[in-house]
Design a protein around this motif. Structure first.
Motif, PDB file in Angstrom:
ATOM      1  N   MET A   1      -7.797   3.538   3.756  1.00 11.99           N
ATOM      2  CA  MET A   1      -7.600   2.095   3.907  1.00 11.99           C
ATOM      3  C   MET A   1      -7.281   1.456   2.567  1.00 11.99           C
ATOM      4  SD  MET A   1     -10.487   1.069   6.690  1.00 11.99           S
ATOM      5  CE  MET A   1     -11.804   2.208   6.454  1.00 11.99           C
ATOM      6  N   VAL A   2      -6.873   0.191   2.623  1.00 11.67           N
ATOM      7  CA  VAL A   2      -6.622  -0.547   1.391  1.00 11.67           C
ATOM      8  C   VAL A   2      -7.905  -0.538   0.558  1.00 11.67           C
ATOM      9  CG1 VAL A   2      -6.215  -2.852   0.441  1.00 11.67           C
ATOM     10  CG2 VAL A   2      -4.831  -2.018   2.352  1.00 11.67           C
ATOM     11  N   ASP A   3      -7.772  -0.185  -0.713  1.00 10.97           N
ATOM     12  CA  ASP A   3      -8.920  -0.163  -1.614  1.00 10.97           C
ATOM     13  C   ASP A   3      -9.176  -1.598  -2.086  1.00 10.97           C
ATOM     14  OD1 ASP A   3     -10.635   0.038  -3.824  1.00 10.97           O
ATOM     15  OD2 ASP A   3      -9.913   2.068  -4.278  1.00 10.97           O
ATOM     16  N   VAL A   4     -10.200  -2.215  -1.520  1.00 13.69           N
ATOM     17  CA  VAL A   4     -10.421  -3.643  -1.756  1.00 13.69           C
ATOM     18  C   VAL A   4     -10.719  -3.933  -3.235  1.00 13.69           C
ATOM     19  CG1 VAL A   4     -11.832  -5.640  -1.136  1.00 13.69           C
ATOM     20  CG2 VAL A   4     -11.138  -4.027   0.626  1.00 13.69           C
ATOM     21  N   ALA A   5     -11.443  -3.014  -3.882  1.00 18.66           N
ATOM     22  CA  ALA A   5     -11.742  -3.219  -5.311  1.00 18.66           C
ATOM     23  C   ALA A   5     -10.456  -3.165  -6.139  1.00 18.66           C
ATOM     24  CB  ALA A   5     -12.723  -2.151  -5.798  1.00 18.66           C
ATOM     25  N   ALA A   6      -9.588  -2.207  -5.795  1.00 21.56           N
ATOM     26  CA  ALA A   6      -8.310  -2.098  -6.509  1.00 21.56           C
ATOM     27  C   ALA A   6      -7.475  -3.350  -6.274  1.00 21.56           C
ATOM     28  CB  ALA A   6      -7.546  -0.861  -6.038  1.00 21.56           C
ATOM     29  N   LEU A   7      -7.500  -3.832  -5.027  1.00 23.90           N
ATOM     30  CA  LEU A   7      -6.754  -5.051  -4.709  1.00 23.90           C
ATOM     31  C   LEU A   7      -7.257  -6.222  -5.547  1.00 23.90           C
ATOM     32  CD1 LEU A   7      -4.715  -6.670  -2.969  1.00 23.90           C
ATOM     33  CD2 LEU A   7      -6.540  -6.976  -1.286  1.00 23.90           C
ATOM     34  N   ALA A   8      -8.588  -6.336  -5.633  1.00 25.69           N
ATOM     35  CA  ALA A   8      -9.172  -7.435  -6.415  1.00 25.69           C
ATOM     36  C   ALA A   8      -8.702  -7.370  -7.863  1.00 25.69           C
ATOM     37  CB  ALA A   8     -10.696  -7.379  -6.340  1.00 25.69           C
ATOM     38  N   ALA A   9      -8.591  -6.135  -8.380  1.00 24.47           N
ATOM     39  CA  ALA A   9      -8.156  -5.969  -9.770  1.00 24.47           C
ATOM     40  C   ALA A   9      -6.675  -6.285  -9.934  1.00 24.47           C
ATOM     41  CB  ALA A   9      -8.445  -4.534 -10.224  1.00 24.47           C
ATOM     42  N   GLN A  10      -5.882  -5.947  -8.931  1.00 28.32           N
ATOM     43  CA  GLN A  10      -4.429  -6.127  -9.049  1.00 28.32           C
ATOM     44  C   GLN A  10      -3.962  -7.519  -8.647  1.00 28.32           C
ATOM     45  OE1 GLN A  10      -3.702  -1.889  -7.337  1.00 28.32           O
ATOM     46  NE2 GLN A  10      -1.662  -2.618  -7.872  1.00 28.32           N
TER      47      GLN A  10
ATOM     48  N   PRO B   1       0.830  -1.205   0.000  1.00 28.84           N
ATOM     49  CA  PRO B   1       0.000   0.000   0.000  1.00 28.84           C
ATOM     50  C   PRO B   1       0.869   1.261   0.000  1.00 28.84           C
ATOM     51  CG  PRO B   1      -0.716  -1.525   1.721  1.00 28.84           C
ATOM     52  CD  PRO B   1       0.577  -2.039   1.188  1.00 28.84           C
ATOM     53  N   ASP B   2       0.338   2.339  -0.578  1.00 25.76           N
ATOM     54  CA  ASP B   2       1.117   3.581  -0.664  1.00 25.76           C
ATOM     55  C   ASP B   2       1.373   4.216   0.696  1.00 25.76           C
ATOM     56  OD1 ASP B   2      -1.485   4.285  -0.253  1.00 25.76           O
ATOM     57  OD2 ASP B   2      -1.750   5.327  -2.164  1.00 25.76           O
ATOM     58  N   SER B   3       0.709   3.708   1.737  1.00 30.27           N
ATOM     59  CA  SER B   3       0.926   4.260   3.077  1.00 30.27           C
ATOM     60  C   SER B   3       2.044   3.534   3.830  1.00 30.27           C
ATOM     61  CB  SER B   3      -0.382   4.165   3.880  1.00 30.27           C
ATOM     62  OG  SER B   3      -0.812   2.821   3.954  1.00 30.27           O
ATOM     63  N   ALA B   4       2.696   2.559   3.174  1.00 24.91           N
ATOM     64  CA  ALA B   4       3.634   1.689   3.904  1.00 24.91           C
ATOM     65  C   ALA B   4       4.929   2.379   4.299  1.00 24.91           C
ATOM     66  CB  ALA B   4       3.960   0.468   3.053  1.00 24.91           C
ATOM     67  N   HIS B   5       5.574   1.836   5.311  1.00 21.10           N
ATOM     68  CA  HIS B   5       6.894   2.242   5.778  1.00 21.10           C
ATOM     69  C   HIS B   5       7.924   1.906   4.696  1.00 21.10           C
ATOM     70  CE1 HIS B   5      10.390   1.923   8.695  1.00 21.10           C
ATOM     71  NE2 HIS B   5       9.834   3.049   9.061  1.00 21.10           N
ATOM     72  N   GLY B   6       9.006   2.695   4.591  1.00 17.71           N
ATOM     73  CA  GLY B   6      10.002   2.536   3.526  1.00 17.71           C
ATOM     74  C   GLY B   6      10.735   1.213   3.526  1.00 17.71           C
ATOM     75  N   THR B   7      10.797   0.565   4.702  1.00 18.84           N
ATOM     76  CA  THR B   7      11.486  -0.723   4.742  1.00 18.84           C
ATOM     77  C   THR B   7      10.758  -1.777   3.914  1.00 18.84           C
ATOM     78  OG1 THR B   7      10.325  -1.211   6.783  1.00 18.84           O
ATOM     79  CG2 THR B   7      12.596  -0.448   7.002  1.00 18.84           C
ATOM     80  N   ASN B   8       9.428  -1.682   3.804  1.00 20.56           N
ATOM     81  CA  ASN B   8       8.649  -2.713   3.095  1.00 20.56           C
ATOM     82  C   ASN B   8       9.114  -2.888   1.655  1.00 20.56           C
ATOM     83  OD1 ASN B   8       5.335  -2.274   4.710  1.00 20.56           O
ATOM     84  ND2 ASN B   8       7.292  -2.976   5.513  1.00 20.56           N
TER      85      ASN B   8
ATOM     86  N   LEU C   1       0.807  -9.709  -0.077  1.00 19.93           N
ATOM     87  CA  LEU C   1       0.502  -8.315   0.193  1.00 19.93           C
ATOM     88  C   LEU C   1       1.112  -8.007   1.557  1.00 19.93           C
ATOM     89  CD1 LEU C   1      -1.164  -5.602  -0.005  1.00 19.93           C
ATOM     90  CD2 LEU C   1      -3.055  -6.859   1.046  1.00 19.93           C
ATOM     91  N   MET C   2       1.858  -6.901   1.624  1.00 23.19           N
ATOM     92  CA  MET C   2       2.416  -6.469   2.916  1.00 23.19           C
ATOM     93  C   MET C   2       1.549  -5.352   3.439  1.00 23.19           C
ATOM     94  SD  MET C   2       6.533  -6.249   2.372  1.00 23.19           S
ATOM     95  CE  MET C   2       7.175  -6.515   4.020  1.00 23.19           C
ATOM     96  N   VAL C   3       0.858  -5.620   4.534  1.00 26.11           N
ATOM     97  CA  VAL C   3      -0.050  -4.609   5.051  1.00 26.11           C
ATOM     98  C   VAL C   3       0.339  -4.286   6.496  1.00 26.11           C
ATOM     99  CG1 VAL C   3      -1.794  -6.293   5.786  1.00 26.11           C
ATOM    100  CG2 VAL C   3      -2.504  -3.982   5.192  1.00 26.11           C
ATOM    101  N   THR C   4       0.233  -3.022   6.855  1.00 21.25           N
ATOM    102  CA  THR C   4       0.449  -2.625   8.246  1.00 21.25           C
ATOM    103  C   THR C   4      -0.932  -2.393   8.836  1.00 21.25           C
ATOM    104  OG1 THR C   4       2.478  -1.520   7.551  1.00 21.25           O
ATOM    105  CG2 THR C   4       1.681  -1.005   9.736  1.00 21.25           C
ATOM    106  N   ASN C   5      -1.212  -3.001   9.965  1.00 21.01           N
ATOM    107  CA  ASN C   5      -2.564  -2.895  10.528  1.00 21.01           C
ATOM    108  C   ASN C   5      -2.505  -2.769  12.041  1.00 21.01           C
ATOM    109  OD1 ASN C   5      -5.351  -2.798  10.529  1.00 21.01           O
ATOM    110  ND2 ASN C   5      -5.602  -5.014  10.615  1.00 21.01           N
ATOM    111  N   PRO C   6      -3.014  -1.665  12.625  1.00 20.80           N
ATOM    112  CA  PRO C   6      -3.534  -0.488  11.964  1.00 20.80           C
ATOM    113  C   PRO C   6      -2.470   0.098  11.038  1.00 20.80           C
ATOM    114  CG  PRO C   6      -3.838  -0.331  14.351  1.00 20.80           C
ATOM    115  CD  PRO C   6      -3.024  -1.532  14.093  1.00 20.80           C
ATOM    116  N   ASN C   7      -2.918   0.746   9.951  1.00 22.99           N
ATOM    117  CA  ASN C   7      -1.961   1.268   8.992  1.00 22.99           C
ATOM    118  C   ASN C   7      -1.290   2.530   9.519  1.00 22.99           C
ATOM    119  OD1 ASN C   7      -3.691   3.438   8.532  1.00 22.99           O
ATOM    120  ND2 ASN C   7      -4.666   2.452   6.780  1.00 22.99           N
ATOM    121  N   THR C   8      -0.453   3.137   8.704  1.00 22.62           N
ATOM    122  CA  THR C   8       0.333   4.269   9.202  1.00 22.62           C
ATOM    123  C   THR C   8      -0.503   5.526   9.431  1.00 22.62           C
ATOM    124  OG1 THR C   8       0.960   4.710   6.925  1.00 22.62           O
ATOM    125  CG2 THR C   8       2.522   3.471   8.242  1.00 22.62           C
ATOM    126  N   LEU C   9      -1.798   5.480   9.091  1.00 26.70           N
ATOM    127  CA  LEU C   9      -2.695   6.575   9.466  1.00 26.70           C
ATOM    128  C   LEU C   9      -3.299   6.314  10.843  1.00 26.70           C
ATOM    129  CD1 LEU C   9      -4.599   7.006   6.095  1.00 26.70           C
ATOM    130  CD2 LEU C   9      -3.014   8.655   7.099  1.00 26.70           C
TER     131      LEU C   9
END
Lengths: 445, 496
Positions: B207-216, B179-186, B224-232
């Motif tokens: 949040m992660v755009d689930v429709a975009a994820l389904a498409a990608q 996700p575009d909100s991820a930490h630089g180490t990812n 998928l590397m996700v931070t949860n709760p995310n960086t927001l």
């Protein structure tokens, strides 16, 4: 506070978590303990952990005396409980300490400069190989077989997906790497040669000769140093291009293997390819000297997938221990300390050689040596444990061809009486083997 | 104007100057003493020949009192949790209990050698086993390695296992979604493991755009590397759908555990579909940051990934003793020498003992409560780019202040004058000019109120005299440093 926020109960704050995934029970972890109980629990574990034993183990983790000022200073909350010094105006203590650390490591290793630390000696060596690949634009690496076996394993893990073909150079009867074989292995596609000195057997390598071979073909030489105290008396690898070091010997407790203090040192021209944090000197708006983390454009938080490494933290507090240790011993003390290590190991090797075969004679060594016995060293060690002594490291796990050889280490803390007791037991075992088949007790690893 | 805006938390005080240690050195001073040698002296020239080192260069020579003063003076130039709130978002700067430091220094543990026989290592093994069991229970996962030295190395280990898993199925796959909100180490880690990185856009709610994820999502995606709760600081409410989408196409869900302090005792990643995750003992489990390490980054996995754990792993022998198992043919190998940052295991376990199940849950609740209290206190004063509910941290932006030319870093520098460490600036990347604030559970209401007061006061200063804020900090030993000069012509060591 709940009123101020406008919630009825704490659970309102957790409503974003879908109900079916909310934990409705207590975690099954031990009940809350009082401080006195916590201390008791860990003291009990310490008793089951070789407390009160003296040891001849080295092999990448060394038992040296730690001056008490180290813990007095690193436990100051301003060092212990601060973050990475990104806000330089508010973190000059940590930054200046790193700058002094970098200076002393450069000086001791004979390199132009050093970074702020890496995780440990094994990952420092792996990162050095990847750095050499970036510097040279070549892919292959020649690795010494007498490099710490666990360092080699870590390098294998890191190299797997970097497409870095590795070749291994063996060692001769002096315990040093085979220079003739090295000549043949180093080619125009070789990015680097990686050796350890003093090597895993405690023998000092002829770094100059190795450097000649590597440089002739345009490859870099990386020297791994696992026993930092050797730098007090052994000529540093000035002809190397990168030094990948483990500085645990400088005031860091054994701690069952970590945390330790890796560090990379190199030539000035390679600095922009070096991973890890760097503190640099600069001035503030009024021209006053100060320090900042610098050359961050190499790092992951700026470069993301194009960074020199994914490394984020270093080992700042451990590097501070190392820093204080180097400051305490300094220019004269480090040499005297190293001399004592040399003398103890020389005496022990001499005594062992009367009853067992001390391998790899003919090359200088620092504070470790390899002794081969007729009896399985695990069995000897098992008996030594009865005398509260931990014997040398049996090598067959890493080097099956060395049979009943074990790696023994002596530091300034190894006493003559410890050495004499161990030698006495080894002598007894050798004698009894000549008369009858000894029945080994329970063999421990 | 400074008379109007009183900094209640901080006062200027006399601060000692101190040079570099090399500048204090002079021949003959010493802080060391060795015992008399009890074995024969050696002739170093004879033993070492041309390998003998003759000179140690410019190493210092100083006395003990000078060493104590040197480092004590340096220490007073640092800010620290021990001095006050340290609200760095996603860094979880919580109190570091002193009992942790005490037990880590008990002799048998501090002096244990990694190669001593297992027979006399049962104490250390028991600590590793107990901590592993606790972390598995907390995360809801099946197996764990404690070996990684830090969070980023945990990520590396996790992705190596992801790769090994896919390879065992005959196809390593090509890319990692981040996700575009991820930490630089990812992304840096994904590249190290030989995967291409594909960006995943966040939706309107952060949040992660689930429709975009389904498409990608397709058979080329390894994980998928996700931070949860995310960086927001936002909980991924559709995390189970995300997990299903990944699993349906044979992909894995990696969770960056940087923000686990929002979840402990309230929900478990293993229960909501995570396959592999790392933890940061230096964040969630109170081991000290120490000015930038040492960290510790255990990696917990589901059963399907257990065969790939780094060697060795702690096992229980048939006779009930504990031991290390090395023979694991599918293992990704070692990621560092020995067994990991053992000293950090001791501290993390002491923290878990001191809390117990009730304490761990309350810790999470207090961390989330504190973040929401700050959010409420600063809403209106600072722009809140996403109004999605906050967990343990809240992200504002400098949108209102930047109209006066004052950016997040300037506000942060002024916060120093008020006696606080800055929040995390300019991160996550999806919020231009971010102010990322994580108070942790450690802060009492009094400290939170002082922080809110300071932030409001700074916002007023921006309106009244923006230049004054741009010139901050005003009260530190040194003013803003010239970072450009430092990078252009690096001076990385002292020279005589």
């Amino acid at each position: 506070m709940q009123q101020a926020i406008g919630i009825r109960s704490i659970d309102d704050l957790f409503s974003p978590i879908p109900a079916e995934y909310r934990l409705a029970r207590d975690l099954a972890v031990p009940r809350q303990m009082a401080e006195s109980e916590i201390v008791d629990w860990f003291k009990q574990r310490a008793k089951e952990n070789g407390e009160g034993y003296s040891s001849f183990l080295g092999a990448g983790a060394y038992f040296h005396y730690r001056p008490v000022v180290i813990d007095a200073l690193v436990q100051r909350g301003e060092f212990l409980t601060s973050y990475t010094p990104y806000q330089a105006e508010f973190a000059q203590g940590t930054l200046q300490a790193i700058f002094e650390f970098q200076t002393m490591i450069s000086e001791l290793t004979g390199m132009d400069l050093a970074n702020a630390s890496m995780y440990d000696g094994s990952t420092a060596a792996a990162e050095a190989v990847m750095m050499a690949v970036r510097v040279t634009g070549r892919q292959a690496a020649v690795i010494a077989r007498n490099l710490h076996p666990e360092y080699r394993e870590v390098l294998n893990t890191y190299a797997t997906h970097q497409a870095i073909p590795q070749q291994t150079v063996g060692f001769t009867s002096s315990g040093q790497i085979d220079l003739k074989q090295l000549e043949k292995l180093v080619g125009d596609d070789t990015a680097c040669v990686l050796v350890q000195s003093p090597n895993f057997f405690g023998t000092i390598e002829d770094v100059e000769a190795i450097a000649d071979i590597a440089h002739k073909r345009g490859a870099l030489l990386i020297v791994s140093i696992a026993e930092a105290v050797s730098l007090g008396i052994v000529e540093p690898p000035r002809t190397a291009d990168i030094v990948a070091m483990e500085a645990q010997s400088f005031g860091v407790p054994l701690g069952f293997g970590g945390p330790y203090c890796g560090v990379l040192a190199t030539k000035e021209k390679f600095v922009r390819q070096m991973p890890g944090r760097l503190a640099g000197q600069t001035v503030d708006k009024n021209g006053k000297r100060g320090f900042v983390l610098t050359l961050a454009t190499r790092e992951q938080h700026i470069r993301r997938e194009k960074a020199t490494s994914n490394i984020c933290t270093n080992q700042a507090l451990v590097a501070l221990m190392v820093n204080i240790f180097m400051t305490v011993y300094g220019k004269v003390g480090l040499r005297e300390l190293a001399k004592q290590n040399l003398a103890k190991a020389a005496y022990a090797a001499d005594q062992f050689s009367k009853h067992a075969k001390v391998l790899f004679a003919g090359a200088p060594r620092f504070n470790e040596f390899v002794a081969e016995t007729s009896e399985d060293p695990y069995a000897i060690n098992s008996r030594l444990l009865g005398h509260k002594i931990v014997g040398g490291l049996p090598l067959k796990k890493f080097y099956p061809e060395l049979g009943n050889a074990a790696l023994w280490c002596c530091t300034e803390l190894t006493t003559r009486s410890m050495i004499d007791t161990a030698v006495g037991l080894v002598a007894e075992s050798e004698r009894s083997l000549l008369t009858k088949d000894a029945e080994p007790e329970e063999v421990t690893r | 104007m400074t008379t109007k805006h009183i900094t209640r938390k901080a006062t200027r005080h006399v601060n000692q100057n101190e040079g570099l240690i090399f500048e204090k050195s002079s021949p003959g001073k010493a802080a060391w003493k060795l015992p008399p040698l009890d074995v024969p002296e050696v002739d170093t020239a004879k033993l070492l020949g041309k390998q003998e080192r003759k000179d140690l260069g410019t190493m210092p020579e100083v006395s003990e009192i000078e060493i104590i003063r040197h480092f004590t003076r340096l220490s007073t130039w640092n800010y620290a949790i021990d001095l006050g709130m340290y609200p760095l978002g996603s860094c979880t700067m919580k109190y570091n209990p002193r009992v942790n430091e005490f037990v880590a220094r008990v002799e048998g543990l501090a002096n244990g050698h990694p190669y001593q026989a297992e027979k006399i290592s049962q104490g250390a093994l028991q600590i590793m086993k107990t901590l592993s069991d606790c972390l598995l229970e907390i995360t809801g996962m099946d197996a764990i390695t404690l070996q990684p030295a830090a969070g980023a190395q945990g990520e590396l280990t996790g992705l190596l296992m992801v790769r090994a898993y896919h390879e065992s199925k005959g196809n390593a796959r090509k890319k990692i979604l981040i996700p575009d909100s991820a930490h630089g180490t990812n992304p840096a880690t994904a590249a190290t493991v030989g995967y291409a990185v594909e960006n995943l856009k966040s939706n309107q709610r952060g949040m992660v755009d689930v429709a975009a994820l389904a498409a990608q999502m397709n058979e080329d995606v390894a994980a998928l590397m996700v931070t949860n709760p995310n960086t927001l600081g936002v909980f991924e409410q559709e995390i189970h759908k995300i997990a299903d989408l990944m699993h349906d196409k044979g992909g894995l869900l990696y969770m960056d555990g940087a923000n686990m302090n929002a979840l402990v005792g309230k929900t478990r990643p293993g229960d909501f579909g995570v396959d592999v995750m790392h933890l940061n003992l230096h964040k969630t489990f109170s081991t000290p940051h120490g000015g930038g390490g040492p960290g510790s980054g255990p990696v917990a996995v589901k059963k399907i990934l257990a065969p790939f754990l780094p060697t060795p792993v702690v096992i229980t022998n048939p006779n009930g003793t504990l031991g290390f198992e090395y023979n694991r043919p599918q293992s990704v190998g070692r990621v560092r020498a020995f067994y990991g940052n053992f000293g950090m295991f001791i501290r993390a376990l002491a923290y878990i003992f001191a809390n117990g199940p009730d304490g761990l849950r309350q810790t999470t609740e207090d961390a989330v409560l504190n973040a929401n209290y700050i959010r409420k206190g600063l809403e209106g004063t600072f722009d809140l780019p996403y109004d999605t509910p906050s967990m343990h941290e809240v992200v504002f932006s400098d949108k209102l202040q930047s109209k006066k030319g004052v950016r997040t870093m300037d506000l942060a520098k002024r916060l120093i004058d008020y006696g606080f460490h800055p929040y995390t600036t300019a991160f996550p990347l999806i919020v231009p000019g971010a102010l990322m604030i994580e108070p942790t559970e450690s802060e009492p209401k009094e400290e939170l109120d002082l922080f809110i007061e300071a932030m409001k006061s700074i916002a007023e200063e921006v309106e009244e005299d923006p230049q004054f804020v741009l010139d901050a900090p005003h009260n530190t030993r040194i003013s803003r440093l010239d970072e450009t000069a430092a990078a252009r012509k690096p001076v990385l060591r002292w020279k005589p």
